[in-house]
Design a protein around this motif. Structure first.
Motif, short mmCIF file in Angstrom:
data_model
loop_
_atom_site.label_atom_id
_atom_site.label_comp_id
_atom_site.label_asym_id
_atom_site.label_seq_id
_atom_site.Cartn_x
_atom_site.Cartn_y
_atom_site.Cartn_z
N TYR A 87 0.86 -1.22 -0.20
CA TYR A 87 0.01 -0.08 -0.06
C TYR A 87 0.90 1.30 -0.14
O TYR A 87 0.79 2.06 -0.86
N THR A 88 1.58 1.59 1.05
CA THR A 88 2.57 2.59 0.96
C THR A 88 3.73 2.44 2.14
O THR A 88 3.60 1.39 2.69
N THR A 89 4.61 3.31 1.84
CA THR A 89 5.75 3.15 2.86
C THR A 89 5.60 3.87 4.13
O THR A 89 4.79 4.74 4.27
N ASP A 90 6.41 3.58 5.23
CA ASP A 90 6.25 4.32 6.47
C ASP A 90 7.25 5.62 6.02
O ASP A 90 8.43 5.16 5.78
N ALA A 91 6.75 6.79 6.39
CA ALA A 91 7.34 7.84 5.92
C ALA A 91 8.60 8.38 6.96
O ALA A 91 9.37 9.10 6.68
N LYS A 92 8.62 7.73 7.96
CA LYS A 92 9.71 7.97 9.18
C LYS A 92 10.82 7.54 8.54
O LYS A 92 11.08 6.54 7.95
N LYS A 93 11.91 8.28 8.85
CA LYS A 93 13.53 7.98 8.36
C LYS A 93 14.17 6.68 8.83
O LYS A 93 13.84 6.49 10.10
N ASP A 94 14.53 5.94 8.15
CA ASP A 94 15.30 4.64 8.59
C ASP A 94 14.45 3.53 8.96
O ASP A 94 14.71 2.51 9.38
N ILE B 16 6.54 -0.96 6.33
CA ILE B 16 5.76 -0.65 5.00
C ILE B 16 4.04 -0.91 5.51
O ILE B 16 3.94 -1.49 6.63
N TYR B 17 3.32 -0.37 4.89
CA TYR B 17 2.09 -0.85 5.10
C TYR B 17 1.46 -1.80 3.64
O TYR B 17 1.90 -1.29 2.82
N ARG C 222 0.57 -2.90 9.31
CA ARG C 222 2.00 -2.37 9.31
C ARG C 222 2.83 -3.66 9.24
O ARG C 222 2.85 -4.52 10.20
N LEU C 223 3.75 -3.69 8.32
CA LEU C 223 4.60 -4.81 8.28
C LEU C 223 6.13 -4.40 8.18
O LEU C 223 6.61 -3.78 7.54
N ASN C 224 6.75 -5.18 9.23
CA ASN C 224 8.11 -5.05 9.12
C ASN C 224 8.95 -5.96 8.20
O ASN C 224 8.91 -7.24 8.19
N THR C 225 9.54 -5.12 7.18
CA THR C 225 10.14 -6.03 6.14
C THR C 225 11.64 -6.85 6.43
O THR C 225 12.00 -7.56 5.62
N ARG C 226 11.95 -6.57 7.62
CA ARG C 226 13.10 -7.41 7.87
C ARG C 226 12.85 -8.58 8.87
O ARG C 226 13.33 -9.99 8.75
N THR C 227 11.92 -8.62 9.77
CA THR C 227 11.38 -9.59 10.57
C THR C 227 9.90 -10.40 10.02
O THR C 227 9.62 -11.38 10.33
N ILE D 289 -4.89 7.27 4.34
CA ILE D 289 -3.99 8.27 4.24
C ILE D 289 -3.13 8.19 5.34
O ILE D 289 -3.72 8.17 6.79
N MET D 290 -1.73 8.36 5.02
CA MET D 290 -0.91 8.37 6.24
C MET D 290 -0.46 9.99 6.29
O MET D 290 -0.47 10.69 5.37
N ASP D 291 -0.22 10.28 7.58
CA ASP D 291 0.52 11.54 7.75
C ASP D 291 2.10 11.38 7.41
O ASP D 291 2.61 10.20 6.95
N GLN D 292 2.69 12.39 7.49
CA GLN D 292 4.25 12.58 7.26
C GLN D 292 5.20 11.79 8.34
O GLN D 292 6.17 11.96 8.18
N GLN D 293 4.50 11.34 9.49
CA GLN D 293 5.17 10.72 10.26
C GLN D 293 4.92 9.17 10.12
O GLN D 293 5.42 8.36 10.95
N GLY D 294 4.15 8.86 8.93
CA GLY D 294 3.91 7.64 8.75
C GLY D 294 2.88 6.72 9.35
O GLY D 294 2.85 5.46 9.61
N GLU D 295 1.95 7.59 10.33
CA GLU D 295 1.03 7.08 10.81
C GLU D 295 -0.51 7.10 10.28
O GLU D 295 -0.74 8.38 9.36
N PRO D 296 -1.11 5.96 10.07
CA PRO D 296 -2.66 6.22 9.43
C PRO D 296 -3.44 7.41 10.15
O PRO D 296 -3.77 7.27 11.21
N ARG D 297 -3.90 8.28 9.18
CA ARG D 297 -4.41 9.30 10.20
C ARG D 297 -5.86 9.50 9.45
O ARG D 297 -6.75 10.19 10.21
N VAL D 298 -6.25 9.08 8.25
CA VAL D 298 -7.34 9.30 7.59
C VAL D 298 -7.96 7.83 7.00
O VAL D 298 -7.30 7.35 6.48
#
Length: 677
Positions: free
Chosen positions: A167-174, A178-179, A202-207, A223-232
């Motif tokens: 669906y989309t990536t988590d916007a937080k750095k590092d 992903i979602y 929310r899916l961790n791509t390493r674990t 819709i996610m906010d710029q901190q990567g959280e589902p907001r809408v």
């Protein structure tokens, strides 16, 4: 089981498809690879793209793209923007890499597909895989087989089932997260007439650990906010759509608004770096615009951020982690509106290097380099990808989607307008073929190409395979945006409700008559054509206006409105049959007489013109029974009907061999009936 190929040798990417030719600050010239007298081949129009889906890493230091090998299989390639040494990061033994996304600066996810297999032969989902930029830490995240389905749990560990899609990536750095969405099975391989909500995880791509996000109802979008959280979140309940917002103060969903799904509500667009929610809405007017939404007042701001004269706002936003930079949008052609002065200047620099094309600039989220991506295209040029060094003001050519297309052999396209018989303004795209030197573009054979949907915007100014192929054979092509088409305001859209075979059909005929009156079309050499709804309009055009159209060709076309209700193995949901189709097309009971009068199947005996029909044996949008029942009815009184089926195809042709076969047949059919010469 597919195995990952970790080749990372630069010579493995065909040099012509992964060109790294630095250009000086001057115009880029595309070579003429064809002779003046030769026609481009059918194959050159319908071959698979050589390069696609180019994207910068969040820090702008690397660029990734899908590149075809010598056999046409798509692989994931990456390149450092400074060193410019391309390498193949990943390929699948039994499939293409069909899609990819940057997770962070050092990790990507990608999914699988196979453009050589038709819809009917697809045996699983796209899957999802993750890999580091250096080729390490590969992990399969989603199964491609339909054999594994899991229930809805709050936490999931291990490979997720096949009906899970990116669906989309988590916007937080590092972040390595992903979602993904888990869709109802009817959206994938199993036909179920009941819609199911889109569950967000929310899916961790390493674990591989996944957590399901709480949803406020029957969710249809997030819709996610710029901190990567589902907001809408948007939901549907019967014919009512609602928009929910999760406040940062208590992290609870609250309803912003509810409205009928076919009314003038609003559509959440994105949340900017400043936390502002932007929405698309008519806001009491005819045209849809982009607005800020005041969350404290639960109201749309009265002044739009972007409003387009004569068009609904349709486009995409451009932003980085600091600010909302601008929007790419579409009117009669594509353009960009920049709010940032530096981006305005950069656009002018790029346009000077690439005149005569639309040059879309996209930026990295947290760029550490002066590089941006440029996608350049026009009506005669398929997309070409560049890196632009804004410091040196230099373009670096990455590659072309369709390298065998010569722009000098293509035909120009323009938007025109004409009046329908009731006075409604109808936009249309007109493509005129290149003609012999000294000849005017007058009295030409014409193909009236009716778009499907019908509730979409049909045409655009970009290079089109079908349109350019027809023009290369000497035909003018008219693409009407008849009433009911979207993108031209609420009045234009609403005027098409319950007008299948009636005013919508008249709009197409009025466009044809306009082309004749303008001297463009030879009235004795006009053919009507289209797919899906366009196929329906083709058949109704031959029925309603037999003196206007000498022939028709249609593919995957609707032949009877009642079949849209009655065929149980289509992908039409119970909800669409209950809340959408009766309002937009017609009610089976209340409008029974109208549906019969506007049914091509019921009026098949009236078609005596030459007709070419083609259907996919695996089509679940317009099942083949539409075509077979109509063919049985029409051939009794019409000996000039050609019938084609592609058993493995769905709603349109996926395979190159079938596209080549179909359009070769179309070329012969048109040459016989309205010959371009």
């Amino acid at each position: 089981m597919a195995f990952l190929n970790l080749q990372r040798i630069s010579c493995c990417i065909p040099i012509l498809l992964f060109s790294l030719l630095a250009t000086t600050p001057s115009t880029v010239v595309y070579a003429n690879t064809s002779t003046a007298t030769s026609l481009p081949s059918v194959e050159s129009f319908f071959e698979y793209p050589a390069m696609s889906s180019v994207a910068l890493s969040p820090n702008g230091r690397n660029v990734a793209m899908l590149v075809a090998d010598k056999e046409g299989k798509l692989r994931l390639g990456v390149m450092d923007v400074v060193e410019r040494k391309p390498k193949v990061l990943a390929s699948l033994d039994d499939a293409d890499v069909s899609q990819f996304h940057w997770v962070n600066n050092d990790r990507l996810v990608f999914s699988a597909g196979d453009h050589t297999i038709g819809q009917g032969n697809q045996q699983g989902g796209p899957g999802l895989y993750a890999i580091d930029l250096d080729g390490k830490n590969f992990r399969q995240l989603v199964d491609r087989s339909a054999s594994m389905l899991t229930g809805r749990n709050s936490n999931v560990q291990g490979i997720l089932p096949f009906n899970t899609i990116f669906y989309t990536t988590d916007a937080k750095k590092d972040s390595d997260d992903i979602y993904v969405l888990q869709l109802g099975t009817r959206n994938n391989l199993v036909n179920d007439s009941h819609r199911q909500p889109a569950n967000l995880l929310r899916l961790n791509t390493r674990t591989g650990h996944a957590t399901i996000i709480d949803r406020p109802g029957f969710t249809t979008g997030w819709i996610m906010d710029q901190q990567g959280e589902p907001r809408v979140a948007t939901t549907e309940d019967g014919d009512i759509a609602s928009v929910f917002y999760k406040d940062t103060s208590d992290e609870k969903w609250r309803k912003l608004a509810s409205f009928n799904i076919l009314s003038n509500g609003f559509i959440p667009e994105f949340i900017g770096p400043d936390g502002v929610l932007y929405v698309r809405s008519h806001n009491g007017g005819d045209k849809e615009s982009l607005y800020r939404y005041d969350l404290s007042k639960n109201a749309i701001d009265p002044t739009p951020v972007v409003s387009l004269k004569g068009y609904d706002y349709a486009g995409s936003v451009v932003y980085n982690d600091k600010k909302f930079l601008g929007v790419h949008y579409e009117t009669d052609a594509d353009d960009t509106l920049w709010f940032d002065k530096d981006m305005q200047t950069m656009q002018q620099q790029v346009n000077a290097l690439l005149p005569g094309t639309v040059n879309r600039i996209n930026v990295a989220r947290r760029s550490e380099t002066p590089y941006v991506l440029v996608t350049s295209f026009s009506d005669v040029l398929p997309s070409t990808f560049f890196l632009y060094d804004s410091a040196a003001q230099k373009l670096i050519l990455l590659g072309r989607t369709m390298p065998h297309i010569d722009p000098q052999q293509m035909a120009t396209k323009d938007m025109v307008h004409y009046k329908a018989r009731d006075g409604l303004d109808i936009p249309a795209y007109l493509t005129l073929p290149n003609v012999a030197k000294g000849k005017d573009k007058k009295n030409l054979p014409l193909v009236v190409l009716v778009h499907g949907g019908p509730w979409v915007r049909g045409g655009d100014w970009r290079w089109s395979r079908e349109v350019q192929f027809l023009a290369s054979r000497g035909y003018a092509v008219l693409e009407p945006e008849y009433r009911g088409s979207m993108g031209f305001g609420w009045k234009h859209f609403h005027a098409g409700w319950k007008q299948w075979g009636l005013a919508m059909q008249d709009d197409v005929a009025d466009g044809t008559k306009w082309a004749i009156a303008q001297g463009i079309a030879d009235p004795k050499r006009i053919c009507i054509a289209g797919a899906s709804y366009g196929g329906y309009a083709t058949l109704m055009g031959l029925i309603n206006d037999p003196k206007l159209y000498k022939c028709g060709f249609e593919w995957v076309g609707v032949t009877d409105i009642n079949l849209m209700y009655n065929v149980t193995w289509s992908d039409a949901s119970d909800e669409s049959k209950k809340y959408g189709t009766p309002v937009l097309v017609g009610d089976q009971v209340k409008d029974a007489a109208q549906l019969k009068a506007t049914s091509p199947l019921e009026n098949a005996a009236r078609i005596t013109q030459p007709l070419l029909m083609a259907y996919g044996g695996s089509d679940v949008r317009v099942p083949q029974i539409h075509g077979s029942k109509f063919y049985d009815a029409v051939k009794a009184n019409n000996p000039n009907v050609e019938w084609i089926t592609y058993p493995e195809e769905g709603h349109g042709w996926r395979l190159m061999k079938n596209n080549v076969d179909f359009w070769t047949r179309v070329e012969k059919f048109l040459d016989k009936n309205i010959g371009a010469q």
